[in-house]
Design a protein around this motif. Sequence first.
Motif, PDB file in Angstrom:
ATOM      1  N   ARG A 158       0.849  -1.200   0.000  1.00 53.16           N
ATOM      2  CA  ARG A 158       0.000   0.000   0.000  1.00 53.16           C
ATOM      3  C   ARG A 158       0.872   1.232   0.000  1.00 53.16           C
ATOM      4  O   ARG A 158       2.016   1.193   0.450  1.00 53.16           O
ATOM      5  N   ARG A 159       0.309   2.361  -0.405  1.00 56.28           N
ATOM      6  CA  ARG A 159       1.148   3.569  -0.513  1.00 56.28           C
ATOM      7  C   ARG A 159       1.582   4.106   0.851  1.00 56.28           C
ATOM      8  O   ARG A 159       2.605   4.756   0.964  1.00 56.28           O
ATOM      9  N   GLY A 160       0.818   3.829   1.916  1.00 54.95           N
ATOM     10  CA  GLY A 160       1.097   4.450   3.219  1.00 54.95           C
ATOM     11  C   GLY A 160       2.314   3.911   3.952  1.00 54.95           C
ATOM     12  O   GLY A 160       3.003   4.658   4.636  1.00 54.95           O
ATOM     13  N   GLN A 161       2.595   2.601   3.832  1.00 50.91           N
ATOM     14  CA  GLN A 161       3.627   1.966   4.683  1.00 50.91           C
ATOM     15  C   GLN A 161       4.417   0.937   3.867  1.00 50.91           C
ATOM     16  O   GLN A 161       4.342  -0.279   4.142  1.00 50.91           O
ATOM     17  N   PRO A 162       5.187   1.368   2.848  1.00 51.83           N
ATOM     18  CA  PRO A 162       5.859   0.394   1.970  1.00 51.83           C
ATOM     19  C   PRO A 162       6.711  -0.639   2.713  1.00 51.83           C
ATOM     20  O   PRO A 162       6.570  -1.844   2.467  1.00 51.83           O
ATOM     21  N   ALA A 163       7.575  -0.200   3.605  1.00 52.74           N
ATOM     22  CA  ALA A 163       8.489  -1.160   4.253  1.00 52.74           C
ATOM     23  C   ALA A 163       7.749  -2.032   5.264  1.00 52.74           C
ATOM     24  O   ALA A 163       8.058  -3.217   5.414  1.00 52.74           O
ATOM     25  N   TYR A 164       6.776  -1.466   5.976  1.00 52.62           N
ATOM     26  CA  TYR A 164       6.009  -2.277   6.928  1.00 52.62           C
ATOM     27  C   TYR A 164       5.248  -3.360   6.164  1.00 52.62           C
ATOM     28  O   TYR A 164       5.254  -4.535   6.554  1.00 52.62           O
ATOM     29  N   ASN A 165       4.578  -2.993   5.066  1.00 57.69           N
ATOM     30  CA  ASN A 165       3.871  -3.992   4.245  1.00 57.69           C
ATOM     31  C   ASN A 165       4.831  -5.088   3.796  1.00 57.69           C
ATOM     32  O   ASN A 165       4.539  -6.289   3.892  1.00 57.69           O
ATOM     33  N   ALA A 166       5.992  -4.660   3.289  1.00 63.78           N
ATOM     34  CA  ALA A 166       6.972  -5.626   2.772  1.00 63.78           C
ATOM     35  C   ALA A 166       7.502  -6.515   3.896  1.00 63.78           C
ATOM     36  O   ALA A 166       7.735  -7.716   3.698  1.00 63.78           O
ATOM     37  N   SER A 167       7.679  -5.939   5.092  1.00 63.63           N
ATOM     38  CA  SER A 167       8.201  -6.746   6.215  1.00 63.63           C
ATOM     39  C   SER A 167       7.207  -7.841   6.603  1.00 63.63           C
ATOM     40  O   SER A 167       7.604  -8.975   6.901  1.00 63.63           O
ATOM     41  N   LYS A 168       5.933  -7.506   6.606  1.00 61.20           N
ATOM     42  CA  LYS A 168       4.933  -8.515   6.991  1.00 61.20           C
ATOM     43  C   LYS A 168       4.788  -9.563   5.885  1.00 61.20           C
ATOM     44  O   LYS A 168       4.597 -10.748   6.169  1.00 61.20           O
ATOM     45  N   ALA A 169       4.894  -9.150   4.616  1.00 58.45           N
ATOM     46  CA  ALA A 169       4.846 -10.129   3.513  1.00 58.45           C
ATOM     47  C   ALA A 169       6.035 -11.087   3.630  1.00 58.45           C
ATOM     48  O   ALA A 169       5.891 -12.304   3.431  1.00 58.45           O
ATOM     49  N   ALA A 170       7.207 -10.552   3.963  1.00 62.00           N
ATOM     50  CA  ALA A 170       8.398 -11.397   4.133  1.00 62.00           C
ATOM     51  C   ALA A 170       8.192 -12.366   5.302  1.00 62.00           C
ATOM     52  O   ALA A 170       8.528 -13.555   5.210  1.00 62.00           O
ATOM     53  N   LEU A 171       7.636 -11.875   6.387  1.00 62.35           N
ATOM     54  CA  LEU A 171       7.389 -12.739   7.549  1.00 62.35           C
ATOM     55  C   LEU A 171       6.403 -13.854   7.178  1.00 62.35           C
ATOM     56  O   LEU A 171       6.614 -15.023   7.541  1.00 62.35           O
ATOM     57  N   HIS A 172       5.349 -13.496   6.437  1.00 62.31           N
ATOM     58  CA  HIS A 172       4.371 -14.523   6.026  1.00 62.31           C
ATOM     59  C   HIS A 172       5.061 -15.616   5.198  1.00 62.31           C
ATOM     60  O   HIS A 172       4.806 -16.817   5.397  1.00 62.31           O
ATOM     61  N   ALA A 173       5.909 -15.228   4.263  1.00 63.52           N
ATOM     62  CA  ALA A 173       6.575 -16.212   3.390  1.00 63.52           C
ATOM     63  C   ALA A 173       7.552 -17.073   4.197  1.00 63.52           C
ATOM     64  O   ALA A 173       7.635 -18.299   3.992  1.00 63.52           O
ATOM     65  N   TYR A 174       8.277 -16.453   5.116  1.00 61.14           N
ATOM     66  CA  TYR A 174       9.213 -17.208   5.976  1.00 61.14           C
ATOM     67  C   TYR A 174       8.449 -18.247   6.806  1.00 61.14           C
ATOM     68  O   TYR A 174       8.841 -19.420   6.889  1.00 61.14           O
ATOM     69  N   LEU A 175       7.330 -17.824   7.394  1.00 58.85           N
ATOM     70  CA  LEU A 175       6.545 -18.747   8.231  1.00 58.85           C
ATOM     71  C   LEU A 175       5.942 -19.864   7.392  1.00 58.85           C
ATOM     72  O   LEU A 175       5.872 -21.014   7.835  1.00 58.85           O
ATOM     73  N   GLU A 176       5.516 -19.542   6.165  1.00 61.01           N
ATOM     74  CA  GLU A 176       4.970 -20.593   5.290  1.00 61.01           C
ATOM     75  C   GLU A 176       6.055 -21.644   5.004  1.00 61.01           C
ATOM     76  O   GLU A 176       5.796 -22.855   5.024  1.00 61.01           O
ATOM     77  N   ALA A 177       7.271 -21.172   4.767  1.00 61.80           N
ATOM     78  CA  ALA A 177       8.375 -22.100   4.494  1.00 61.80           C
ATOM     79  C   ALA A 177       8.680 -22.966   5.725  1.00 61.80           C
ATOM     80  O   ALA A 177       8.899 -24.180   5.608  1.00 61.80           O
ATOM     81  N   LEU A 178       8.664 -22.352   6.916  1.00 61.09           N
ATOM     82  CA  LEU A 178       8.867 -23.148   8.150  1.00 61.09           C
ATOM     83  C   LEU A 178       7.785 -24.211   8.264  1.00 61.09           C
ATOM     84  O   LEU A 178       8.053 -25.363   8.609  1.00 61.09           O
ATOM     85  N   ARG A 179       6.550 -23.795   7.971  1.00 65.21           N
ATOM     86  CA  ARG A 179       5.402 -24.727   8.064  1.00 65.21           C
ATOM     87  C   ARG A 179       5.619 -25.911   7.130  1.00 65.21           C
ATOM     88  O   ARG A 179       5.413 -27.054   7.500  1.00 65.21           O
ATOM     89  N   ASN A 180       6.061 -25.632   5.921  1.00 68.42           N
ATOM     90  CA  ASN A 180       6.262 -26.696   4.933  1.00 68.42           C
ATOM     91  C   ASN A 180       7.425 -27.610   5.314  1.00 68.42           C
ATOM     92  O   ASN A 180       7.407 -28.794   5.015  1.00 68.42           O
ATOM     93  N   ARG A 181       8.445 -27.042   5.968  1.00 67.39           N
ATOM     94  CA  ARG A 181       9.563 -27.868   6.432  1.00 67.39           C
ATOM     95  C   ARG A 181       9.187 -28.754   7.595  1.00 67.39           C
ATOM     96  O   ARG A 181       9.665 -29.865   7.732  1.00 67.39           O
TER      97      ARG A 181
END
Length: 242
Positions: free
Chosen positions: A144-167
């Motif tokens: 979103r336009r308001g919080q670029p790095a915060y949005n990106a940080s949470k997207a990165a966290l979601h992907a990291y957690l998904e990978a942990l889940r799959n492992r």
Amino acid sequence: MKRYERAIVVGASSGLGRAIALHLAQAGSTVVAVARRGDRLRELADSSPGRILPLVHDVTRTEEAARAFADACTMAGGLDLIVYSAGFMPTVGATEFNTEKDLRIFAVNVLGAIAWLNQAAERFQQAGHGAIVGIGSVAGDRGRRGQPAYNASKAALHAYLEALRNRLYARGVSVATFKPGPMRTEMTAHLSLRNAMDPEVAAAKILAKAHVSGEHYLSLSHRFVFAVLRNLPSSVFRRLPV
Ligand SMILES: NC(=O)c1ccc[n+]([C@@H]2O[C@H](COP(=O)([O-])OP(=O)(O)OC[C@H]3O[C@@H](n4cnc5c(N)ncnc54)[C@H](OP(=O)(O)O)[C@@H]3O)[C@@H](O)[C@H]2O)c1
């Protein structure tokens, strides 16, 4: 709620993490509460003597995470559940691009999470038991336009957690990602939020599903609204006032 004998909550000095630590303690868990503000942690520990144990630590000091994790496990007498709730969302001006601020967001929301949850993943993998909970956000579903790095940080966290889940799914270890919407906490105290959730309500919802691997929204309406928002083409999304 499933009973957890021993838990760590990272980011427990205020807001959601504090509410989760209190719920766990009330349910009989021994909880190590981790954050920087020792006075807040000691106050929390005094409210649940012997149940909540304070551990002062700055998650941006990732080189100290392994030692702090080991200390927390010793203090709790083992580990069944870890919740990473530490988060940082500073105010960002509409035309501001501040690299120092953005890197700090990543240090707390992503790098600290990896440093702590890798330790837990390794321990739980060996034990064949354990629950990992990461606090993401609906904000991580789109840029979103308001919080670029915060949005990106949470997207990165979601992907990291998904990978942990799959492992870890074949090892008897659950990995749950929660995506809260707006909550009334110190993080949002400067904002006028509509339909914000109380952290105590969010904590109860999270603990009810903490052992359920997968991604969870905290309300049915968010589940449907964000299913639509996630799939909107960028050319449409960028015209929305979000
Ligand atoms: N509030 C919302 O509307 C909302 C919505 C969706 C998701 N979330 C997420 O929910 C989680 C909890 O946020 P909250 O709303 O409860 O905010 P909060 O009240 O500001 O709590 C943030 C917690 O993170 C800890 N923290 C921050 N920087 C840290 C550091 N360097 N080292 C250790 N701990 C640190 C803080 O402790 P110290 O300052 O004492 O270190 C505090 O305990 C965050 O991950 C946030 O992104 C919040």
